[in-house]
Enzyme design. Structure first.
Site, PDB file in Angstrom:
ATOM      1  N   ASP A 193       0.729  -1.121   0.006  1.00  0.00           N
ATOM      2  CA  ASP A 193      -0.051   0.021  -0.112  1.00  0.00           C
ATOM      3  C   ASP A 193       0.821   1.497   0.113  1.00  0.00           C
ATOM      4  O   ASP A 193       0.522   2.347  -0.413  1.00  0.00           O
ATOM      5  CB  ASP A 193      -1.137  -0.128   1.385  1.00  0.00           C
ATOM      6  CG  ASP A 193      -1.787   1.314   1.125  1.00  0.00           C
ATOM      7  OD1 ASP A 193      -2.706   1.376   0.301  1.00  0.00           O
ATOM      8  OD2 ASP A 193      -1.730   1.664   2.069  1.00  0.00           O
ATOM      9  N   MET A 274      -7.520   5.573   3.220  1.00  0.00           N
ATOM     10  CA  MET A 274      -7.838   6.554   2.041  1.00  0.00           C
ATOM     11  C   MET A 274      -6.429   6.984   1.384  1.00  0.00           C
ATOM     12  O   MET A 274      -6.374   7.813   0.162  1.00  0.00           O
ATOM     13  CB  MET A 274      -7.883   7.860   2.924  1.00  0.00           C
ATOM     14  CG  MET A 274      -9.391   8.025   3.715  1.00  0.00           C
ATOM     15  SD  MET A 274     -10.667   7.803   2.490  1.00  0.00           S
ATOM     16  CE  MET A 274     -10.624   9.276   1.550  1.00  0.00           C
ATOM     17  N   ARG A 275      -5.386   6.253   1.349  1.00  0.00           N
ATOM     18  CA  ARG A 275      -4.146   6.345   0.639  1.00  0.00           C
ATOM     19  C   ARG A 275      -4.432   6.135  -0.787  1.00  0.00           C
ATOM     20  O   ARG A 275      -3.988   6.999  -1.556  1.00  0.00           O
ATOM     21  CB  ARG A 275      -3.052   5.657   0.971  1.00  0.00           C
ATOM     22  CG  ARG A 275      -1.828   5.841   0.395  1.00  0.00           C
ATOM     23  CD  ARG A 275      -0.599   5.182   0.786  1.00  0.00           C
ATOM     24  NE  ARG A 275      -0.094   5.566   2.260  1.00  0.00           N
ATOM     25  CZ  ARG A 275      -0.048   5.015   3.206  1.00  0.00           C
ATOM     26  NH1 ARG A 275      -0.681   3.650   3.419  1.00  0.00           N
ATOM     27  NH2 ARG A 275       0.302   5.630   4.326  1.00  0.00           N
ATOM     28  N   ALA A 276      -5.399   5.193  -1.162  1.00  0.00           N
ATOM     29  CA  ALA A 276      -5.390   4.811  -2.528  1.00  0.00           C
ATOM     30  C   ALA A 276      -6.491   6.212  -3.213  1.00  0.00           C
ATOM     31  O   ALA A 276      -5.944   6.681  -4.473  1.00  0.00           O
ATOM     32  CB  ALA A 276      -6.533   3.922  -2.799  1.00  0.00           C
TER      33      ALA A 276
END
Length: 663
Positions: A193, A274-276
Site C-alpha cells: 500500500d 484513504m491512501r488510494a
C-alpha cells in the site's frame, strides 16, 4: 561511467514506462512497484529513467544535496545561506538486498561520540538519494525492518538516525522504485500500500516484438555510445516534456466530478484506508500535466485506477492482483460529470495516458499474458494407477497459531522461531566480530573503566579504545523453511477429505507468509514422489500447486520422506543458517513395494537423526483408527495432531513448540 540503455529505446512495456514518467513529473505520486517475471526489462527501464531527469541545483559541498533556493535548516552540514549554488545530474542510488541498516540510514562514529562528544555522522544511501531516484531491485527480498525504514523516509521526506542518545535528521525526498519477481515471494499488504503505483510486466509472446528486443539489445552491447547517440533526439524530447509537465502541474484543475469518480471507484473496489484516493488524485493530475492539459478528464481517472488500485485490493497472498475493468467502467460512467468531458478528444492533450512510443515493432511488452504458477498441470508420477481423480478444491483457510522450531537459531529475520538477530531485545554483549553495528554502551564503559588511570585520563571524557567496544547480542525471531510433505494417494482421494486437507495446508501456508518463511512442497502418490515446488519465498506459488494437485494410486510414503530429506540436504548447503520444520500430511498408510511400512519407518528416522523438527497432520478418518500417523510421528521424533484438531484451530495448544520426544 557506462552508457545506460536509452529509456525511449525500451520496446513496449507502456504501463511501466508511463508509471515511471508520471513519478518523474510528480514525485508526490509515491513511487512505483514493478512486478514481473525475470528478463522483462524492469531494471533496464528504471536505470534508463535517471538520464531523463533534469539536473539538480545543490549547495556546493553539502553531502545532503540541499537546494540553494531553500536549504534545509536542519541539515547536518548546515546552516546554509540561501543563494546561488552549483548543479549536478540527478542521481539513481541502488539499495542492495543485503545492505545493513547503517548503510541505508547512515552511521555515527561511536568512538568519537564517546571520546570527544561530537556527532560524527557518515551519510547513508537515503542521503545520497535525496532529490533523485532510490532503486531497490528484488524489494520483496529486502529485510522487513529495512523496508519499514525506507518507506517511513519516503512518506515523511526525512531520515532520522538515533544512536545511543545522539540524534541526526536530514531531508530525504526521492522517487522510490522497487522491482520484484512474485515467484520469489510477496510483500506484506501494508507495504504494498505504501507504493503509489504498481505495474505488472511480462515478456511478449509475439515473435516480431521479441525480435526487435533482441536486435536492439545486440546493437547496444556492440556499441553502447553509438546506440545511445541514435536515440539522443528522442531522449531530449522526453526530457523536455518532463520539464514542461512539471511546470504545468500546479495549474492542473482536479474538478469535483473527477474527485467523485475517484472516491466512488475506491469505494466500489473496497480498498482499505484513504491512501488510494490520494494517490489516484495525484496520478490523475500528473496524467493531465503529462498530456499538456489543465483539466483532469475521466480517461485520466481510469488510467490512474489501473495503476494505483490493483495491488491495494489483495486481502491475502493467494489473491491474484488485478482490476475488473468492466466494473471500473460502470463506476466511472455512473459518476461521470459535465466537467469531466473532453471538448476535443482528438485535439491537443489527447493520448495523455501513453508514454512516448519507440520506432519499429514493439517487443517485450505487456501483450503477452503472464503464466500463473502451476499452469500446465502437475507432472504425473510414473505408475500413478488408474484410480486418479481430478483435483479437489480447498476448503476455506483458517487462522492457525504458531508452530515453532525449538532452540535458538541464527537464520534470516522473520516471525516464527527464536533466534539471535540484529533486531530484538538485548540479551547480552560480546566482542564485535567485524564491523560494530549495535553498541552495548554499559558493557563498553565497563570494559574501558579499569584502564582509565593507565591510559592517562585527566579530563571528564572517557578514554575508549577499539578493544573496549562491545557488540550488543539480541534475540528476536527468524523465518524457517516449512517443508510440506503431502500424501496424494488413493487413500486420501475422498473429495471431502482432500478438500479439508488442502484447506488446512492453505491455512499453514498463510501463516508461513505472515511469518516470512520459505516454503516447499513434496507430494507422493502412485509409485513415486515429486518436488511440486522447491523451497521458495512465494507461498502463492505453493498454493497454486496445491490447488491443482490430483489424487489417486498407491501410497509410497517412504519415497515421499526420502525426497523431502534430499530437499532439506540440498537446502542446507544453500542456506545453512535457516532451520527447517517438516509438516507431513498423511493418514500414515504405506503401500507398494516390499515392506513399505518398515521402509517408511527407516526413512522417518533419518529426520530424527538430523534433529529436524517435524509435525504429522493425521488425516485418518472413520470410526476405526489404526493410529499409523502417530507411529510415524514417533519415528520422526515429532508430534502428531489430527486433522480435526487442526481444522478447529487447536494445533498450537498441542504444539506451541514442536517438541521432539526422547527416543
Amino acid at each position: 561511467m557506462s552508457t545506460p540503455f536509452p529509456f525511449t529505446a525500451v520496446v513496449g512495456q507502456e504501463d511501466l514506462r508511463l508509471a515511471l514518467l508520471l513519478n518523474a513529473v510528480s514525485p508526490a505520486v509515491g513511487g512505483v512497484l514493478v512486478r514481473g517475471e525475470k528478463g522483462t526489462a524492469k531494471s533496464t527501464a528504471v536505470r534508463a529513467l535517471s538520464a531523463l531527469l533534469p539536473e539538480v541545483a545543490v549547495v556546493p559541498g553539502c553531502r545532503f544535496s540541499c537546494d540553494p533556493a531553500a536549504p534545509d535548516p536542519s541539515c547536518p552540514d548546515g546552516p546554509h545561506e540561501a543563494g546561488n549554488g552549483g548543479t549536478r545530474p540527478s542521481r539513481m542510488v541502488e539499495l542492495p538486498v543485503g545492505a545493513s541498516e547503517d548503510r541505508l540510514v547512515g552511521a555515527l562514529d561511536i568512538e568519537r561520540a564517546l571520546a570527544e562528544g561530537v556527532k560524527a555522522f557518515e551519510p547513508g544511501l537515503l542521503a545520497d538519494a535525496h532529490r533523485g531516484i532510490l532503486y531497490v531491485d528484488e524489494v520483496n527480498l529486502l529485510h522487513d525492518h529495512l523496508v519499514d525504514l525506507l518507506l517511513d523516509a519516503a512518506a515523511m521526506g526525512a531520515s532520522y538516525v538515533e544512536r545511543e542518545g545522539v540524534s541526526v535528521r536530514h531531508a530525504s525526498k526521492f522517487l522510490l522504485v522497487g522491482t520484484m519477481n512474485p515467484e520469489e515471494g510477496e510483500l506484506r499488504p501494508q507495504l504494498l500500500d505504501r507504493f503509489g503505483l504498481t505495474v505488472e510486466v511480462a515478456a511478449s509472446r509475439e515473435p516480431d516484438q521479441r525480435v526487435e528486443v533482441v536486435r536492439r539489445r545486440l546493437a547496444y552491447d556492440d556499441d553502447p555510445a553509438g546506440f545511445a547517440a541514435r536515440w539522443a533526439d528522442e531522449e531530449s524530447a522526453v526530457r523536455q516534456r518532463i520539464v514542461a509537465a512539471r511546470d504545468m502541474l500546479p495549474s492542473v484543475r482536479l474538478g469535483d466530478g473527477a474527485l467523485r469518480q475517484i472516491a466512488a471507484t475506491c469505494a466500489a473496489f473496497e480498498v482499505d484506508g484513504m491512501r488510494a484516493d490520494i494517490v489516484m488524485a495525484r496520478t490523475a493530475t500528473a496524467l493531465a500535466a503529462w498530456a499538456g492539459r489543465t483539466d483532469v478528464l475521466a480517461e485520466d481517472v481510469r488510467q490512474a485506477a489501473l495503476l494505483a488500485l490493483p495491488h491495494r485490493r489483495r486481502r491475502n497472498p493467494f489473491d491474484a492482483p488485478g482490476l475488473d475493468e468492466d466494473k471500473l467502467d460502470e463506476t466511472l460512467e455512473e459518476f461521470s460529470g459535465e466537467d469531466d468531458e473532453d471538448p476535443d478528444p482528438d485535439g491537443p492533450g489527447g493520448g495523455g495516458g501513453q508514454p512516448p512510443s519507440s520506432d519499429g515493432p514493439e517487443a517485450d511488452g505487456g501483450s503477452g499474458a503472464q503464466p500463473e504458477a502451476g499452469d500446465g498441470g502437475e507432472p504425473q508420477p510414473s505408475g500413478a494407477g488408474s484410480g486418479e481423480q481430478s483435483a479437489a478444491r480447498a476448503s476455506e483457510p483458517f487462522r492457525t497459531k504458531v508452530l515453532s522450531v525449538p532452540g535458538l537459531g541464527d537464520g534470516a529475520a522473520g516471525r516464527r522461531s527464536r533466534a539471535r538477530t540484529e533486531h530484538g531485545r538485548t540479551t547480552g554483549a560480546r566482542r564485535p566480530r567485524g564491523a560494530l553495528t549495535k553498541l552495548h554502551l554499559a558493557a563498553t564503559v565497563q570494559a574501558a573503566a579499569p584502564h582509565q588511570r593507565a591510559r592517562g585520563r585527566t579530563g571528564r571524557g572517557l578514554v575508549v579504545r577499539r578493544d573496549d567496544l562491545r557488540q550488543a547480542t539480541r534475540e528476536g525471531r527468524e523465518g524457517n523453511l516449512v517443508l510440506f510433505v503431502v500424501d496424494a494417494s488413493g487413500s486420501m482421494a475422498a473429495r471431502q477429505r482432500m478438500s479439508a486437507v488442502k484447506g488446512a495446508v492453505l491455512s499453514l501456508l498463510l501463516d508461513a507468509y505472515q511469518r516470512r518463511d520459505k516454503v516447499g512442497l513434496v507430494t507422493f502418490r502412485g509409485a513415486a514422489a515429486e518436488v511440486a515446488l522447491p523451497p521458495t519465498s512465494s507461498v502463492d506459488a505453493a498454493a497454486a500447486r496445491l490447488e491443482t494437485l490430483p489424487t489417486g494410486g498407491r501410497t509410497p510414503l517412504a519415497a515421499g520422506l526420502l525426497r523431502a530429506h534430499e530437499v532439506l540436504r540440498v537446502e542446507r548447503l544453500r542456506d545453512p543458517a535457516r532451520r527447517a520444520l517438516v509438516v507431513v500430511v498423511t493418514d500414515g498408510r504405506a503401500t507398494g513395494g516390499p515392506e513399505p511400512v518398515a521402509l517408511a519407518g527407516r526413512a522417518a528416522r533419518l529426520f530424527a537423526a538430523d534433529g529436524v523438527a517435524s509435525v504429522v497432520v493425521d488425516c485418518e478418518s472413520g470410526p476405526v483408527r489404526l493410529g499409523l500417523a502417530g507411529q510415524l510421528a514417533g519415528e520422526l521424533d515429532g508430534t502428531a495432531v489430527t486433522l480435526d484438531e487442526l481444522r478447529a484451530d487447536s494445533i498450537a495448544g498441542l504444539v506451541k513448540d514442536v517438541q521432539r520426544r526422547a527416543a
